[in-house]
Motif scaffolding. Structure first.
Motif, PDB file in Angstrom:
ATOM      1  N   ARG A  93       9.183 -85.944  18.171  1.00 51.78           N
ATOM      2  CA  ARG A  93      10.506 -85.321  18.322  1.00 51.78           C
ATOM      3  C   ARG A  93      11.493 -86.186  17.545  1.00 51.78           C
ATOM      4  NH1 ARG A  93      11.234 -84.642  24.058  1.00 51.78           N
ATOM      5  NH2 ARG A  93       9.963 -82.802  23.763  1.00 51.78           N
ATOM      6  N   LEU A  94      12.226 -85.552  16.633  1.00 50.57           N
ATOM      7  CA  LEU A  94      13.126 -86.261  15.739  1.00 50.57           C
ATOM      8  C   LEU A  94      14.548 -85.735  15.874  1.00 50.57           C
ATOM      9  CD1 LEU A  94      13.611 -88.204  13.321  1.00 50.57           C
ATOM     10  CD2 LEU A  94      12.968 -86.292  11.823  1.00 50.57           C
ATOM     11  N   LEU A  95      15.449 -86.616  16.250  1.00 54.62           N
ATOM     12  CA  LEU A  95      16.879 -86.328  16.329  1.00 54.62           C
ATOM     13  C   LEU A  95      17.543 -86.981  15.122  1.00 54.62           C
ATOM     14  CD1 LEU A  95      19.659 -85.663  17.721  1.00 54.62           C
ATOM     15  CD2 LEU A  95      19.415 -87.866  18.877  1.00 54.62           C
ATOM     16  N   THR A  96      18.401 -86.250  14.430  1.00 55.27           N
ATOM     17  CA  THR A  96      19.147 -86.834  13.321  1.00 55.27           C
ATOM     18  C   THR A  96      20.549 -87.178  13.790  1.00 55.27           C
ATOM     19  OG1 THR A  96      17.892 -85.689  11.620  1.00 55.27           O
ATOM     20  CG2 THR A  96      20.095 -86.427  11.009  1.00 55.27           C
ATOM     21  N   GLU A  97      20.926 -88.430  13.596  1.00 60.03           N
ATOM     22  CA  GLU A  97      22.284 -88.878  13.894  1.00 60.03           C
ATOM     23  C   GLU A  97      23.001 -89.078  12.562  1.00 60.03           C
ATOM     24  OE1 GLU A  97      22.513 -92.337  16.361  1.00 60.03           O
ATOM     25  OE2 GLU A  97      21.824 -91.253  18.129  1.00 60.03           O
ATOM     26  N   SER A  98      23.974 -88.209  12.281  1.00 62.21           N
ATOM     27  CA  SER A  98      24.717 -88.302  11.033  1.00 62.21           C
ATOM     28  C   SER A  98      25.958 -87.432  11.118  1.00 62.21           C
ATOM     29  CB  SER A  98      23.861 -87.841   9.855  1.00 62.21           C
ATOM     30  OG  SER A  98      24.603 -87.920   8.657  1.00 62.21           O
ATOM     31  N   ASP A  99      27.030 -87.908  10.495  1.00 61.63           N
ATOM     32  CA  ASP A  99      28.240 -87.102  10.368  1.00 61.63           C
ATOM     33  C   ASP A  99      28.332 -86.470   8.979  1.00 61.63           C
ATOM     34  OD1 ASP A  99      29.163 -87.641  12.961  1.00 61.63           O
ATOM     35  OD2 ASP A  99      30.060 -89.540  12.325  1.00 61.63           O
ATOM     36  N   LEU A 100      27.359 -86.744   8.139  1.00 66.21           N
ATOM     37  CA  LEU A 100      27.341 -86.201   6.787  1.00 66.21           C
ATOM     38  C   LEU A 100      26.869 -84.748   6.807  1.00 66.21           C
ATOM     39  CD1 LEU A 100      25.721 -89.266   5.006  1.00 66.21           C
ATOM     40  CD2 LEU A 100      28.120 -88.565   4.900  1.00 66.21           C
ATOM     41  N   PRO A 101      27.256 -83.948   5.815  1.00 63.45           N
ATOM     42  CA  PRO A 101      26.766 -82.561   5.759  1.00 63.45           C
ATOM     43  C   PRO A 101      25.260 -82.520   5.507  1.00 63.45           C
ATOM     44  CG  PRO A 101      28.035 -83.108   3.782  1.00 63.45           C
ATOM     45  CD  PRO A 101      28.167 -84.267   4.724  1.00 63.45           C
ATOM     46  N   ALA A 102      24.622 -81.434   5.908  1.00 65.82           N
ATOM     47  CA  ALA A 102      23.170 -81.294   5.781  1.00 65.82           C
ATOM     48  C   ALA A 102      22.706 -81.444   4.339  1.00 65.82           C
ATOM     49  CB  ALA A 102      22.724 -79.944   6.341  1.00 65.82           C
ATOM     50  N   SER A 103      23.512 -81.029   3.392  1.00 63.99           N
ATOM     51  CA  SER A 103      23.124 -81.139   1.980  1.00 63.99           C
ATOM     52  C   SER A 103      23.052 -82.594   1.519  1.00 63.99           C
ATOM     53  CB  SER A 103      24.101 -80.359   1.099  1.00 63.99           C
ATOM     54  OG  SER A 103      25.415 -80.885   1.258  1.00 63.99           O
ATOM     55  N   ALA A 104      23.731 -83.479   2.240  1.00 67.39           N
ATOM     56  CA  ALA A 104      23.736 -84.897   1.874  1.00 67.39           C
ATOM     57  C   ALA A 104      22.811 -85.739   2.741  1.00 67.39           C
ATOM     58  CB  ALA A 104      25.152 -85.458   1.970  1.00 67.39           C
ATOM     59  N   MET A 105      22.547 -85.294   3.967  1.00 61.83           N
ATOM     60  CA  MET A 105      21.729 -86.104   4.878  1.00 61.83           C
ATOM     61  C   MET A 105      21.035 -85.208   5.901  1.00 61.83           C
ATOM     62  SD  MET A 105      20.701 -89.207   5.568  1.00 61.83           S
ATOM     63  CE  MET A 105      21.856 -90.136   4.568  1.00 61.83           C
ATOM     64  N   ALA A 106      19.738 -85.139   5.806  1.00 62.28           N
ATOM     65  CA  ALA A 106      18.901 -84.463   6.796  1.00 62.28           C
ATOM     66  C   ALA A 106      17.567 -85.200   6.792  1.00 62.28           C
ATOM     67  CB  ALA A 106      18.719 -82.992   6.454  1.00 62.28           C
ATOM     68  N   HIS A 107      16.823 -85.055   7.866  1.00 65.71           N
ATOM     69  CA  HIS A 107      15.556 -85.770   7.985  1.00 65.71           C
ATOM     70  C   HIS A 107      14.454 -84.826   8.459  1.00 65.71           C
ATOM     71  CE1 HIS A 107      17.713 -89.491   7.443  1.00 65.71           C
ATOM     72  NE2 HIS A 107      18.414 -89.308   8.550  1.00 65.71           N
ATOM     73  N   ASN A 108      13.227 -85.179   8.111  1.00 70.95           N
ATOM     74  CA  ASN A 108      12.052 -84.510   8.643  1.00 70.95           C
ATOM     75  C   ASN A 108      10.946 -85.541   8.833  1.00 70.95           C
ATOM     76  OD1 ASN A 108      11.046 -84.952   6.042  1.00 70.95           O
ATOM     77  ND2 ASN A 108      10.816 -82.797   5.539  1.00 70.95           N
ATOM     78  N   PHE A 109       9.852 -85.102   9.372  1.00 75.10           N
ATOM     79  CA  PHE A 109       8.677 -85.949   9.588  1.00 75.10           C
ATOM     80  C   PHE A 109       7.516 -85.223   8.933  1.00 75.10           C
ATOM     81  CE2 PHE A 109       4.794 -86.376  12.164  1.00 75.10           C
ATOM     82  CZ  PHE A 109       4.616 -87.746  12.195  1.00 75.10           C
ATOM     83  N   VAL A 110       6.862 -85.905   7.988  1.00 74.39           N
ATOM     84  CA  VAL A 110       5.712 -85.324   7.295  1.00 74.39           C
ATOM     85  C   VAL A 110       4.559 -86.323   7.406  1.00 74.39           C
ATOM     86  CG1 VAL A 110       4.819 -84.391   5.129  1.00 74.39           C
ATOM     87  CG2 VAL A 110       7.268 -84.172   5.646  1.00 74.39           C
ATOM     88  N   LEU A 111       3.491 -85.921   8.089  1.00 79.12           N
ATOM     89  CA  LEU A 111       2.303 -86.758   8.239  1.00 79.12           C
ATOM     90  C   LEU A 111       1.303 -86.344   7.171  1.00 79.12           C
ATOM     91  CD1 LEU A 111       0.612 -88.870   9.817  1.00 79.12           C
ATOM     92  CD2 LEU A 111      -0.139 -86.975  11.290  1.00 79.12           C
ATOM     93  N   LEU A 112       0.853 -87.314   6.384  1.00 77.25           N
ATOM     94  CA  LEU A 112      -0.032 -87.047   5.254  1.00 77.25           C
ATOM     95  C   LEU A 112      -1.468 -87.468   5.557  1.00 77.25           C
ATOM     96  CD1 LEU A 112       2.372 -88.380   2.480  1.00 77.25           C
ATOM     97  CD2 LEU A 112       1.995 -85.994   3.141  1.00 77.25           C
ATOM     98  N   VAL A 113      -2.400 -86.882   4.823  1.00 80.81           N
ATOM     99  CA  VAL A 113      -3.804 -87.257   4.965  1.00 80.81           C
ATOM    100  C   VAL A 113      -3.992 -88.712   4.547  1.00 80.81           C
ATOM    101  CG1 VAL A 113      -4.653 -84.894   4.661  1.00 80.81           C
ATOM    102  CG2 VAL A 113      -4.422 -86.392   2.661  1.00 80.81           C
ATOM    103  N   MET A 114      -5.126 -89.285   4.916  1.00 76.91           N
ATOM    104  CA  MET A 114      -5.348 -90.718   4.717  1.00 76.91           C
ATOM    105  C   MET A 114      -5.243 -91.147   3.252  1.00 76.91           C
ATOM    106  SD  MET A 114      -8.435 -93.256   5.999  1.00 76.91           S
ATOM    107  CE  MET A 114      -8.944 -92.106   7.219  1.00 76.91           C
ATOM    108  N   ASP A 115      -5.777 -90.401   2.330  1.00 76.92           N
ATOM    109  CA  ASP A 115      -5.808 -90.842   0.937  1.00 76.92           C
ATOM    110  C   ASP A 115      -4.661 -90.271   0.100  1.00 76.92           C
ATOM    111  OD1 ASP A 115      -6.699 -88.262   1.033  1.00 76.92           O
ATOM    112  OD2 ASP A 115      -8.418 -88.555  -0.286  1.00 76.92           O
ATOM    113  N   ALA A 116      -3.640 -89.767   0.731  1.00 78.69           N
ATOM    114  CA  ALA A 116      -2.513 -89.170  -0.006  1.00 78.69           C
ATOM    115  C   ALA A 116      -1.724 -90.234  -0.754  1.00 78.69           C
ATOM    116  CB  ALA A 116      -1.582 -88.431   0.957  1.00 78.69           C
ATOM    117  N   ASP A 117      -1.201 -89.860  -1.905  1.00 73.05           N
ATOM    118  CA  ASP A 117      -0.289 -90.720  -2.661  1.00 73.05           C
ATOM    119  C   ASP A 117       1.118 -90.360  -2.176  1.00 73.05           C
ATOM    120  OD1 ASP A 117       1.417 -91.946  -4.478  1.00 73.05           O
ATOM    121  OD2 ASP A 117       0.181 -91.429  -6.224  1.00 73.05           O
TER     122      ASP A 117
END
Length: 192
Positions: A93-117
């Motif tokens: 669960r990811l909460l973003t704390e920011s007063d900036l507009p979404a176009s300037a600051m947003a976050h996500n979580f991306v889990l990659l496979v073991m051998d990913a670059d």
């Protein structure tokens, strides 16, 4: 007797209201909230509560079992890694704390496979604005185990996923442009 009827009617309404004469919608909302809390407590899914901050880092409120933290960052500590058993169910669960507009600051979580670059993935993701910074190239999409949507300031997103069966280290990143390069990443350590 007719002059007391409005008085008796008012008393009866007061009595009904005092005895739980609330609306069906209010009762339904309370039941839904209680059910959601009960589900979260009994669904056997460990929840990692993370915060995305303007300093482009995943942080948490404090040390908890199954996570490794780093240096203090304001009211939080840096989230460095998550440890999970093979096949363990996790909720991120990811909460973003920011007063900036979404176009300037947003976050996500991306889990990659073991051998990913991860660096190459993040570079391609930065060019995928129309797809919320998730690459559309099939080869890169196949490197994703799980990901959330983007969350702008004040928003919360979450994903429930199963840790891989193969032990090892799996990198997770924020794919918003520049965030991976700034250190918004960590490791999911799958171990027995």
């Amino acid at each position: 007797m007719t002059r007391f009827t409005p008085y008796l009617f008012s008393l009866m309404l007061l009595f009904v209201a005092a005895c739980g004469g609330g609306s069906d919608q209010q009762t339904e909302e309370q039941a839904t909230d209680t059910q959601a809390q009960a589900t979260e407590q009994t669904d056997d899914v460990r929840t990692i509560e993370a915060i995305g901050i303007d300093r482009m880092k995943f942080v948490v409120k404090g040390d908890k079992e199954g996570i490794t933290t780093g240096k203090k960052m304001g009211d939080y500590v840096l989230l460095k890694s998550i440890t999970a058993a093979p096949g363990e169910k996790l909720r991120f669960r990811l909460l973003t704390e920011s007063d900036l507009p979404a176009s300037a600051m947003a976050h996500n979580f991306v889990l990659l496979v073991m051998d990913a670059d991860a660096a190459a993935f993040a570079d391609a993701a930065g060019k995928a604005r129309d797809n919320d910074f998730i690459p559309t190239d099939t080869k890169l999409k196949d490197q994703i185990i799980a990901h959330t949507d983007l969350a702008a300031g004040g928003e919360t997103v979450e994903i429930t996923f199963t840790a891989p069966e193969e032990t090892g280290e799996y990198e997770y990143i924020c794919s918003f442009p520049g965030h991976y390069a700034s250190g918004m990443k960590g490791i999911l350590k799958v171990e027995e």
